[in-house]
Design a protein around this motif. Sequence first.
Motif, mmCIF file in Angstrom:
data_model
loop_
_atom_site.group_PDB
_atom_site.id
_atom_site.type_symbol
_atom_site.label_atom_id
_atom_site.label_comp_id
_atom_site.label_asym_id
_atom_site.label_seq_id
_atom_site.Cartn_x
_atom_site.Cartn_y
_atom_site.Cartn_z
ATOM 1 N N ALA A 35 70.712 -7.406 0.327
ATOM 2 C CA ALA A 35 71.422 -6.164 0.620
ATOM 3 C C ALA A 35 72.884 -6.378 0.998
ATOM 4 O O ALA A 35 73.763 -5.648 0.519
ATOM 5 C CB ALA A 35 70.676 -5.384 1.707
ATOM 6 N N PRO A 36 73.213 -7.364 1.850
ATOM 7 C CA PRO A 36 74.630 -7.554 2.177
ATOM 8 C C PRO A 36 75.485 -7.906 0.961
ATOM 9 O O PRO A 36 76.620 -7.435 0.842
ATOM 10 C CB PRO A 36 74.606 -8.697 3.193
ATOM 11 C CG PRO A 36 73.247 -8.627 3.813
ATOM 12 C CD PRO A 36 72.336 -8.212 2.696
ATOM 13 N N LEU A 37 74.958 -8.727 0.046
ATOM 14 C CA LEU A 37 75.727 -9.071 -1.152
ATOM 15 C C LEU A 37 75.931 -7.840 -2.025
ATOM 16 O O LEU A 37 77.037 -7.593 -2.523
ATOM 17 C CB LEU A 37 75.017 -10.174 -1.936
ATOM 18 C CG LEU A 37 75.649 -10.553 -3.292
ATOM 19 C CD1 LEU A 37 77.112 -10.941 -3.129
ATOM 20 C CD2 LEU A 37 74.861 -11.673 -3.957
ATOM 21 N N ARG A 38 74.877 -7.057 -2.222
ATOM 22 C CA ARG A 38 75.015 -5.837 -3.024
ATOM 23 C C ARG A 38 76.065 -4.908 -2.426
ATOM 24 O O ARG A 38 76.900 -4.333 -3.138
ATOM 25 C CB ARG A 38 73.674 -5.119 -3.142
ATOM 26 C CG ARG A 38 72.680 -5.839 -4.040
ATOM 27 C CD ARG A 38 71.443 -5.015 -4.286
ATOM 28 N NE ARG A 38 70.528 -5.005 -3.153
ATOM 29 C CZ ARG A 38 70.252 -3.954 -2.402
ATOM 30 N NH1 ARG A 38 70.847 -2.781 -2.625
ATOM 31 N NH2 ARG A 38 69.385 -4.046 -1.406
ATOM 32 N N ALA A 39 76.038 -4.770 -1.106
ATOM 33 C CA ALA A 39 77.005 -3.886 -0.448
ATOM 34 C C ALA A 39 78.433 -4.382 -0.645
ATOM 35 O O ALA A 39 79.353 -3.592 -0.893
ATOM 36 C CB ALA A 39 76.675 -3.782 1.041
ATOM 37 N N GLU A 40 78.630 -5.700 -0.568
ATOM 38 C CA GLU A 40 79.968 -6.241 -0.709
ATOM 39 C C GLU A 40 80.478 -6.146 -2.142
ATOM 40 O O GLU A 40 81.674 -5.911 -2.371
ATOM 41 C CB GLU A 40 80.006 -7.684 -0.216
ATOM 42 C CG GLU A 40 79.877 -7.793 1.296
ATOM 43 C CD GLU A 40 80.169 -9.187 1.814
ATOM 44 O OE1 GLU A 40 80.694 -10.024 1.040
ATOM 45 O OE2 GLU A 40 79.891 -9.452 3.007
ATOM 46 N N ILE A 41 79.606 -6.345 -3.117
ATOM 47 C CA ILE A 41 80.019 -6.185 -4.514
ATOM 48 C C ILE A 41 80.561 -4.780 -4.733
ATOM 49 O O ILE A 41 81.655 -4.577 -5.281
ATOM 50 C CB ILE A 41 78.840 -6.441 -5.468
ATOM 51 C CG1 ILE A 41 78.405 -7.902 -5.436
ATOM 52 C CG2 ILE A 41 79.221 -6.040 -6.906
ATOM 53 C CD1 ILE A 41 77.065 -8.151 -6.108
ATOM 54 N N LEU A 42 79.794 -3.785 -4.305
ATOM 55 C CA LEU A 42 80.193 -2.395 -4.532
ATOM 56 C C LEU A 42 81.446 -2.049 -3.741
ATOM 57 O O LEU A 42 82.325 -1.330 -4.235
ATOM 58 C CB LEU A 42 79.044 -1.459 -4.177
ATOM 59 C CG LEU A 42 77.791 -1.627 -5.053
ATOM 60 C CD1 LEU A 42 76.661 -0.738 -4.545
ATOM 61 C CD2 LEU A 42 78.092 -1.315 -6.512
ATOM 62 N N ALA A 43 81.554 -2.570 -2.518
ATOM 63 C CA ALA A 43 82.754 -2.307 -1.716
ATOM 64 C C ALA A 43 83.989 -2.920 -2.374
ATOM 65 O O ALA A 43 85.060 -2.295 -2.428
ATOM 66 C CB ALA A 43 82.575 -2.858 -0.303
ATOM 67 N N ALA A 44 83.859 -4.148 -2.879
ATOM 68 C CA ALA A 44 84.993 -4.808 -3.523
ATOM 69 C C ALA A 44 85.408 -4.081 -4.793
ATOM 70 O O ALA A 44 86.607 -3.971 -5.102
ATOM 71 C CB ALA A 44 84.628 -6.260 -3.841
ATOM 72 N N LEU A 45 84.443 -3.568 -5.534
ATOM 73 C CA LEU A 45 84.767 -2.819 -6.751
ATOM 74 C C LEU A 45 85.452 -1.496 -6.420
ATOM 75 O O LEU A 45 86.398 -1.090 -7.101
ATOM 76 C CB LEU A 45 83.500 -2.582 -7.573
ATOM 77 C CG LEU A 45 82.880 -3.828 -8.197
ATOM 78 C CD1 LEU A 45 81.586 -3.467 -8.928
ATOM 79 C CD2 LEU A 45 83.855 -4.507 -9.155
#
Length: 278
Positions: A35-45
């Motif tokens: 979940a933290p990685l998914r959240a960071e991917i979307l935030a960075a995009l």
Amino acid sequence: MPDEMPYEHVLIDDPAPYVRRVTLNRPEKRNALHAPLRAEILAALREADGDPGVRATIVRGAGKSFSAGYDLTPDISPEHKGRSGQGPGKFQRDVVDGWMGIWDLAKPVIAQVHGHCLAGGSELATGCDLVYVAEDALIGYPAVRFGVPDMQYHAWLLGMRKAMELVLTGDSMTGVEAVERGFANRAFPAASLDEEVLAMAGRIVQIPPDVLQLNKRTVHRAMEHMGMRSAIRTGTEACALATHSDGFKEFMEAAKETGLTKALTRRDGAFGDGRTAG
């Protein structure tokens, strides 16, 4: 690059004019999507989408793989609860809404795929606007051997016959096959993938950004009028239902008793691929 939010699980750089690059950075886990990685991917995009100095973004993985799929280790971090409500099918809705949210970004997002691109990793790539792959990449959804995909892109990108074969076997495609079947745009030798993807991004960012964004929308709107978004979202209900099936329960119980690695080895043993290949 402006001051950005702190990231723990992705690396951010600007490798060329107007190009942002987001690198999944859990190489020791083959970039398994917790979940933290998914959240960071979307935030960075989203951050790149709002940056006037960026016209296109590349998503890639550090280490040997783009992403081996979802991290099956339970995550109970309260700060990563998603936005899709509670109840049955919450996880499925959350991940699909996240990847389909990439469609709704104004600027193009490019998936750069090497090594393994499995299950949730293939869903992330599907959400991107363009997909460039290493020739020897392995792309598939082996989780259909005990469950149902969260994001059911197969028929839309591959056509009925190839889609049916992949979801009934869990077999993977090479990068070359992925291009031939319509999942990816182009395949390149792994050693030159970085260079080739940057070259393609360099061509894209020559287009005026307002025109570029409108042209992205024309393709997505056409797919949506044909029903792609609603069909993929409807598929989350079938995925949630499958978690109550005997086959799914047996696999999860085996993973709990013997460990995930042994359960995956047993799952793939009859097929001679995955962890049993070679």
